[in-house]
Scaffold this motif. Structure first.
Motif, PDB file in Angstrom:
ATOM      1  N   TYR A 418      38.862  63.908  31.650  1.00 22.42           N
ATOM      2  CA  TYR A 418      37.750  64.226  32.247  1.00 22.42           C
ATOM      3  C   TYR A 418      37.061  63.524  30.845  1.00 22.42           C
ATOM      4  CZ  TYR A 418      38.472  66.391  36.236  1.00 22.42           C
ATOM      5  OH  TYR A 418      38.876  66.607  38.023  1.00 22.42           O
ATOM      6  N   GLN A 419      37.513  63.732  29.431  1.00 27.68           N
ATOM      7  CA  GLN A 419      36.462  64.108  28.425  1.00 27.68           C
ATOM      8  C   GLN A 419      36.513  62.335  27.530  1.00 27.68           C
ATOM      9  OE1 GLN A 419      34.796  65.888  26.740  1.00 27.68           O
ATOM     10  NE2 GLN A 419      35.561  67.855  27.328  1.00 27.68           N
ATOM     11  N   ARG A 420      37.414  61.685  28.775  1.00 28.77           N
ATOM     12  CA  ARG A 420      37.816  59.877  28.549  1.00 28.77           C
ATOM     13  C   ARG A 420      37.084  59.354  29.873  1.00 28.77           C
ATOM     14  NH1 ARG A 420      42.736  61.448  27.711  1.00 28.77           N
ATOM     15  NH2 ARG A 420      43.853  59.729  28.222  1.00 28.77           N
ATOM     16  N   LEU A 421      36.465  59.641  30.459  1.00 26.72           N
ATOM     17  CA  LEU A 421      35.945  59.254  31.642  1.00 26.72           C
ATOM     18  C   LEU A 421      34.735  58.164  31.198  1.00 26.72           C
ATOM     19  CD1 LEU A 421      36.106  61.291  34.585  1.00 26.72           C
ATOM     20  CD2 LEU A 421      38.077  59.410  34.048  1.00 26.72           C
ATOM     21  N   ILE A 422      34.855  57.101  31.701  1.00 27.38           N
ATOM     22  CA  ILE A 422      33.590  56.141  31.157  1.00 27.38           C
ATOM     23  C   ILE A 422      33.262  55.136  32.920  1.00 27.38           C
ATOM     24  CG2 ILE A 422      32.743  53.531  30.471  1.00 27.38           C
ATOM     25  CD1 ILE A 422      35.135  54.095  28.245  1.00 27.38           C
ATOM     26  N   PRO A 423      31.919  55.174  33.490  1.00 27.56           N
ATOM     27  CA  PRO A 423      32.079  55.273  34.775  1.00 27.56           C
ATOM     28  C   PRO A 423      31.425  53.747  34.752  1.00 27.56           C
ATOM     29  CG  PRO A 423      29.681  55.613  33.869  1.00 27.56           C
ATOM     30  CD  PRO A 423      30.981  55.993  32.913  1.00 27.56           C
ATOM     31  N   GLY A 424      31.943  52.772  35.457  1.00 27.72           N
ATOM     32  CA  GLY A 424      31.929  50.772  35.793  1.00 27.72           C
ATOM     33  C   GLY A 424      29.257  51.639  36.822  1.00 27.72           C
ATOM     34  N   SER A 425      29.208  50.752  37.069  1.00 24.95           N
ATOM     35  CA  SER A 425      27.905  50.692  37.321  1.00 24.95           C
ATOM     36  C   SER A 425      28.010  49.766  38.908  1.00 24.95           C
ATOM     37  CB  SER A 425      27.286  48.681  36.858  1.00 24.95           C
ATOM     38  OG  SER A 425      27.744  47.935  37.234  1.00 24.95           O
ATOM     39  N   ASP A 426      29.181  49.973  39.263  1.00 24.27           N
ATOM     40  CA  ASP A 426      28.826  49.832  41.000  1.00 24.27           C
ATOM     41  C   ASP A 426      29.602  50.716  42.184  1.00 24.27           C
ATOM     42  OD1 ASP A 426      32.400  50.652  39.852  1.00 24.27           O
ATOM     43  OD2 ASP A 426      32.837  49.629  40.701  1.00 24.27           O
ATOM     44  N   LEU A 427      28.486  51.633  41.881  1.00 25.12           N
ATOM     45  CA  LEU A 427      28.517  52.745  42.819  1.00 25.12           C
ATOM     46  C   LEU A 427      27.668  52.613  44.192  1.00 25.12           C
ATOM     47  CD1 LEU A 427      28.527  56.411  43.435  1.00 25.12           C
ATOM     48  CD2 LEU A 427      25.934  55.845  42.754  1.00 25.12           C
ATOM     49  N   GLU A 428      28.550  52.944  45.564  1.00 25.45           N
ATOM     50  CA  GLU A 428      28.402  52.556  46.604  1.00 25.45           C
ATOM     51  C   GLU A 428      28.524  53.777  47.660  1.00 25.45           C
ATOM     52  OE1 GLU A 428      30.210  49.516  49.650  1.00 25.45           O
ATOM     53  OE2 GLU A 428      31.524  49.391  48.328  1.00 25.45           O
ATOM     54  N   MET A 429      27.842  53.682  48.244  1.00 26.80           N
ATOM     55  CA  MET A 429      27.711  55.128  49.002  1.00 26.80           C
ATOM     56  C   MET A 429      28.329  54.573  50.002  1.00 26.80           C
ATOM     57  SD  MET A 429      25.484  56.929  47.149  1.00 26.80           S
ATOM     58  CE  MET A 429      24.337  56.924  46.568  1.00 26.80           C
ATOM     59  N   ARG A 430      29.624  55.596  50.490  1.00 28.06           N
ATOM     60  CA  ARG A 430      30.538  54.930  51.326  1.00 28.06           C
ATOM     61  C   ARG A 430      30.607  56.454  52.299  1.00 28.06           C
ATOM     62  NH1 ARG A 430      34.730  50.879  50.633  1.00 28.06           N
ATOM     63  NH2 ARG A 430      35.821  51.759  51.612  1.00 28.06           N
ATOM     64  N   SER A 431      30.495  57.393  51.937  1.00 24.58           N
ATOM     65  CA  SER A 431      30.367  58.560  52.217  1.00 24.58           C
ATOM     66  C   SER A 431      29.874  59.485  51.834  1.00 24.58           C
ATOM     67  CB  SER A 431      32.192  59.297  52.090  1.00 24.58           C
ATOM     68  OG  SER A 431      32.746  58.923  50.894  1.00 24.58           O
ATOM     69  N   SER A 432      30.323  60.868  52.091  1.00 24.28           N
ATOM     70  CA  SER A 432      29.466  61.946  51.481  1.00 24.28           C
ATOM     71  C   SER A 432      29.984  62.254  49.977  1.00 24.28           C
ATOM     72  CB  SER A 432      29.342  63.676  52.286  1.00 24.28           C
ATOM     73  OG  SER A 432      30.652  63.507  52.330  1.00 24.28           O
ATOM     74  N   ASN A 433      30.685  61.743  49.341  1.00 22.89           N
ATOM     75  CA  ASN A 433      31.293  61.557  47.949  1.00 22.89           C
ATOM     76  C   ASN A 433      31.802  60.727  47.224  1.00 22.89           C
ATOM     77  OD1 ASN A 433      31.639  64.743  48.429  1.00 22.89           O
ATOM     78  ND2 ASN A 433      33.670  65.108  48.701  1.00 22.89           N
ATOM     79  N   ASN A 434      30.907  60.361  46.460  1.00 21.98           N
ATOM     80  CA  ASN A 434      30.951  58.494  46.169  1.00 21.98           C
ATOM     81  C   ASN A 434      30.233  58.673  44.434  1.00 21.98           C
ATOM     82  OD1 ASN A 434      30.205  57.493  48.798  1.00 21.98           O
ATOM     83  ND2 ASN A 434      28.703  58.658  48.623  1.00 21.98           N
ATOM     84  N   SER A 435      32.071  57.451  44.206  1.00 20.48           N
ATOM     85  CA  SER A 435      31.886  57.003  42.236  1.00 20.48           C
ATOM     86  C   SER A 435      32.307  55.955  42.817  1.00 20.48           C
ATOM     87  CB  SER A 435      32.969  57.896  41.964  1.00 20.48           C
ATOM     88  OG  SER A 435      33.330  57.299  40.513  1.00 20.48           O
ATOM     89  N   PRO A 436      31.224  55.420  41.726  1.00 20.52           N
ATOM     90  CA  PRO A 436      31.341  54.207  40.645  1.00 20.52           C
ATOM     91  C   PRO A 436      32.856  53.966  40.682  1.00 20.52           C
ATOM     92  CG  PRO A 436      30.649  55.569  39.338  1.00 20.52           C
ATOM     93  CD  PRO A 436      30.422  55.985  40.395  1.00 20.52           C
ATOM     94  N   SER A 437      33.575  52.930  39.908  1.00 18.86           N
ATOM     95  CA  SER A 437      34.897  52.938  39.660  1.00 18.86           C
ATOM     96  C   SER A 437      35.180  53.342  37.902  1.00 18.86           C
ATOM     97  CB  SER A 437      35.836  51.322  39.128  1.00 18.86           C
ATOM     98  OG  SER A 437      35.221  50.417  39.998  1.00 18.86           O
ATOM     99  N   LEU A 438      36.034  53.879  37.667  1.00 20.90           N
ATOM    100  CA  LEU A 438      35.814  55.315  36.691  1.00 20.90           C
ATOM    101  C   LEU A 438      37.087  53.672  35.844  1.00 20.90           C
ATOM    102  CD1 LEU A 438      36.143  58.604  38.329  1.00 20.90           C
ATOM    103  CD2 LEU A 438      33.968  57.270  36.680  1.00 20.90           C
ATOM    104  N   LEU A 439      37.008  54.547  34.820  1.00 23.36           N
ATOM    105  CA  LEU A 439      37.927  53.946  33.581  1.00 23.36           C
ATOM    106  C   LEU A 439      38.106  55.230  32.291  1.00 23.36           C
ATOM    107  CD1 LEU A 439      39.796  51.574  31.709  1.00 23.36           C
ATOM    108  CD2 LEU A 439      37.266  51.323  30.611  1.00 23.36           C
ATOM    109  N   ILE A 440      39.608  55.357  32.266  1.00 27.02           N
ATOM    110  CA  ILE A 440      40.226  55.674  31.523  1.00 27.02           C
ATOM    111  C   ILE A 440      40.670  55.492  30.363  1.00 27.02           C
ATOM    112  CG2 ILE A 440      41.821  58.684  30.538  1.00 27.02           C
ATOM    113  CD1 ILE A 440      41.024  58.685  33.627  1.00 27.02           C
ATOM    114  N   ASP A 441      40.939  55.289  29.002  1.00 23.02           N
ATOM    115  CA  ASP A 441      41.208  55.051  28.275  1.00 23.02           C
ATOM    116  C   ASP A 441      42.664  54.315  27.822  1.00 23.02           C
ATOM    117  OD1 ASP A 441      41.826  57.324  26.971  1.00 23.02           O
ATOM    118  OD2 ASP A 441      40.420  56.247  25.102  1.00 23.02           O
TER     119      ASP A 441
END
Length: 448
Positions: A418-441
């Motif tokens: 969790y300390q190394r997560l980088i969120p993308g810009s592609d948040l899409e409202m698909r359900s009740s829980n949503n996230s953009p793509s997440l990069l971990i190095d």
């Protein structure tokens, strides 16, 4: 589907009967659901299912003892037996010093927002069949697709009402329109599956059948030629459609009952930096037309938009009345219950706030790594946060997809990941829980 008016008379009746029978407090939940679903396979009608249900749940309190009962028959004799059984069970129940109705001063007032959760559009079986068939046809038309698991379309409407002995009455109505398709692609005797499904409150917000089917077919074909990887440590990107599966354990860890029992890897971390400062997690129960929206929680408590993680800092638990009392805090309006048991907790509309980088840019930043597009069999130690999951996806180099990947596992401790997560810009409202793509190095990948 058309609906007759939803009356809470039965709920008021059992609450009044419970008080008259010796209960100190009571609450009743009344739920009604109508559903119609149609499945096709290879262009032929395969299944039509229709469901109509109406259920009543009653929770009674005698001092700090409580009992919960439910029934699907709302007749007067059944209601009388329901009350009699609930009061008798409560008298024999063990003491629970945290068992009580939600505090009266936290209840939602009569001025509640219209969240536009119900679409009266009525789709019959023939219309649903046509939509399911169109989705399957589009999926089967994708080059490389050889077999079909079918197409499905459904419409669901529901009403939910709550009545309590300390004066709360509330109801809300919702609808859901769903569409899905699944197919199999094949190359050189090796088969890969792919699917896509969408659900929305309003039919007009739902992706077209053709788009759903094409996406299902493309996902199956994209996995053709999949290879195993040797074990390694490499950057990993979780695609937006499945990134919430990495966040799910965090939601469980900040759930009040888990924190109160001490079975949470975040139980002592309130106010701490538990995620990257690029990550903010918001819960918004008041977003119009959203699948998780509600004007009040399942104990009648007023709800509001909350930041659960603010730039990486943990700022809130998810609390119902009982877990709040155990922790010496106030409920956060996250009570969630069925009809046959006391309230637990859940989020409403949980979203990781997007960053500024597209998925392509995240891949470019990472250089080489693994884009995860499917996840299965996750394993979690809730006390330590040690986590692993089987995955499939795409290996990329120099920011470009090289080949598909399957039969590998990614693993790590969530407190470190969790300390190394980088969120993308592609948040899409698909359900009740949503996230953009997440990069971990850097993530441990176990392969061949």
């Amino acid at each position: 589907m058309t609906e007759t008016p939803f009356s809470l008379d039965a709920a008021h009746d059992v609450v009044a009967r419970a008080l008259a029978s010796g209960a100190d407090a009571a609450e009743a939940v009344l739920a009604r659901r109508s559903a119609l679903s149609v499945a096709v396979r290879l262009g032929d009608l395969e299944e039509v299912e229709r469901e109509e249900s109406r259920d009543l749940g009653l929770r009674v309190f005698i001092g700090r003892k409580q009992a919960v009962v439910s029934a699907s028959d709302l007749s007067e004799p059944t209601r009388a037996r329901l009350v009699e059984r609930a009061v008798a069970m409560a008298r024999l129940a063990p003491e629970d010093r945290f068992a009580a109705l939600a505090p009266q001063d936290r209840l939602a007032g009569i001025d509640r927002p219209d969240l536009d959760l119900f679409d009266p559009t009525d789709l019959g079986a023939e219309a649903l069949e046509a939509r399911a068939r169109e989705a399957e046809d589009a999926a089967r038309a994708v080059p490389g697709v050889t077999k079909s698991d079918g197409g499905q379309a459904s419409i669901t409407t529901g009403d939910w009402g709550l009545v309590t002995s300390h004066g709360f009455e509330g109801r809300h109505q919702g609808s859901a329109f769903s569409l899905a398709a699944g197919v199999i692609a094949e190359r050189d005797g090796v088969m890969e599956i792919g699917g896509e499904g969408r659900s929305t409150r309003h039919l007009s917000d739902l992706l077209s059948p053709g788009a759903v089917g094409t996406e299902a077919g493309n996902r199956a074909v994209a996995q053709l030629g999949a290879r195993k990887l040797s074990s390694r440590t490499a950057p990993v990107i979780l695609e937006n459609r499945i990134a919430t599966q990495l966040i799910g354990p965090l939601i469980g860890a900040i759930a009040g009952p888990a924190v109160a029992r001490g079975v949470s890897f975040l139980k002592d971390r309130m106010g701490d930096q538990v995620m990257s400062d690029a990550i903010s997690l918001v819960d918004d129960p008041l977003r119009p037309r959203a699948l998780g929206s509600t004007p009040f929680d399942d104990e009648g408590v007023a709800v509001r938009r909350r930041s659960l993680v603010d730039r990486g800092v943990l700022t809130s638990w998810l609390l119902n009345a009982s877990s709040a009392a155990q922790l010496g805090l106030e409920t956060t309006g996250h009570a969630s219950r069925g009809l046959a048991g006391p309230a637990g907790v859940s989020g409403h509309n949980l979203n990781i706030e997007p960053g500024s980088r597209s998925l392509a840019e995240l891949m470019g930043d990472a250089g080489s790594g693994l884009l995860v597009t499917s996840m299965f069999g996750p394993s979690l130690n809730p006390n330590t946060g040690d986590w692993s999951a089987g995955i499939s996806g795409q290996w990329f180099e120099n920011g470009q997809i090289v080949h598909a990947v399957n039969e590998v596992t990614i693993a790590g401790n969530l407190l470190a990941l969790y300390q190394r997560l980088i969120p993308g810009s592609d948040l899409e409202m698909r359900s009740s829980n949503n996230s953009p793509s997440l990069l971990i190095d850097a993530v441990a990948i176990a392969g061949a």
